[in-house]
Design an enzyme around this catalytic site. Structure first.
Site, PDB file in Angstrom:
ATOM      1  N   CYS A  37      76.540  62.282  15.470  1.00 35.56           N
ATOM      2  CA  CYS A  37      77.256  61.171  15.212  1.00 35.56           C
ATOM      3  C   CYS A  37      77.153  60.733  13.692  1.00 35.56           C
ATOM      4  CB  CYS A  37      76.984  59.940  15.910  1.00 35.56           C
ATOM      5  SG  CYS A  37      78.064  58.298  15.707  1.00 35.56           S
TER       6      CYS A  37
ATOM      7  N   GLU B  48      81.373  64.194  20.818  1.00 36.19           N
ATOM      8  CA  GLU B  48      81.885  63.707  19.801  1.00 36.19           C
ATOM      9  C   GLU B  48      83.373  63.937  19.714  1.00 36.19           C
ATOM     10  OE1 GLU B  48      81.351  61.559  17.084  1.00 36.19           O
ATOM     11  OE2 GLU B  48      79.755  61.121  17.930  1.00 36.19           O
TER      12      GLU B  48
END
Length: 222
Positions: free
Chosen positions: A135, A208
């Site tokens: 992230c 993601e």
């Protein structure tokens, strides 16, 4: 080869997919539908709330005061610095942070954050670091690429503040500190552990991508 270089090689194709994703491309061009961005902001605000809890577990499992401070600073960076740009945009959309917190978690949001929290609860400090890293690192990667590619047209871009946060020197420093920490933490690991950490990194990187997909499609779950 540094461990983070190895990790990047393993996910480079996935991360290139982020840059080619319509959500990311349209942010760079300043043409992303604002309703999509609003939905993304709410989900990402909820995500960051859960993401910060993973760092909290990192504090608990830290071995030294220095390491505890490192995770503590990451909690602060997530809850105060990173959410600031979310709050600014949300308020522009007429959504107060307390209202965003009451929104329903998308299935992708809850699945991704539950995965990281599960790793944090059952794993060691290395696994926690690897689970949170895609992230932080990929957003810095995206921010810098967009800033570089669209620099000349950035001034009139509605998403300028978002791009500049993730492509800022401050976020560069935050990311590089994490890269250095992971390289130190994983400097002498066994092959079996290397594979385990690689798999966590790849899976989180895939999450993601699913987050970008969810944001662009504005998928809601009944």
């Amino acid at each position: 080869m540094k461990f983070t270089d190895y990790l990047f090689e393993e996910v480079e194709e996935i991360w290139e997919g982020y840059l080619n994703h319509p959500f990311v491309e349209e942010i760079g061009k300043g043409i992303l539908n604002k309703d999509k961005f609003k939905y993304y902001l709410i989900q990402d605000y909820l995500y960051l709330k859960e993401y910060a809890k993973v760092f909290c577990i990192g504090v608990v499992k830290s071995r030294t005061m220095k390491e505890m401070k490192f995770y503590y600073d990451s909690i602060k960076g997530t809850m105060e610095d990173e959410t600031a740009v979310h709050i600014k945009y949300l308020e522009g959309f007429g959504v107060k942070p307390i209202e965003a917190e009451k929104c329903e978690y998308n299935l992708v949001t809850s699945s991704y954050t539950s995965y990281m929290q599960g790793i944090a609860l059952t794993g060691d400090i290395k696994e926690i670091a690897i689970a949170v890293m895609p992230c932080t690192w990929s957003y810095n990667y995206i921010g810098n690429k967009l800033k570089e590619q669209y620099l000349e047209n950035l001034e009139d871009n509605f998403y300028k503040d978002w791009i500049e946060v993730y492509g800022s020197k401050e976020f560069d420093e935050f990311t590089n500190n994490w890269i250095d920490y992971i390289n130190e933490l994983c400097s002498n690991i066994e092959d079996y552990e290397k594979e385990k950490l690689r798999d966590i990194f790849i899976k989180a990187s895939k999450y993601e991508m699913e987050f970008w997909n969810m944001a662009y499609q504005e998928r809601t779950e009944e």
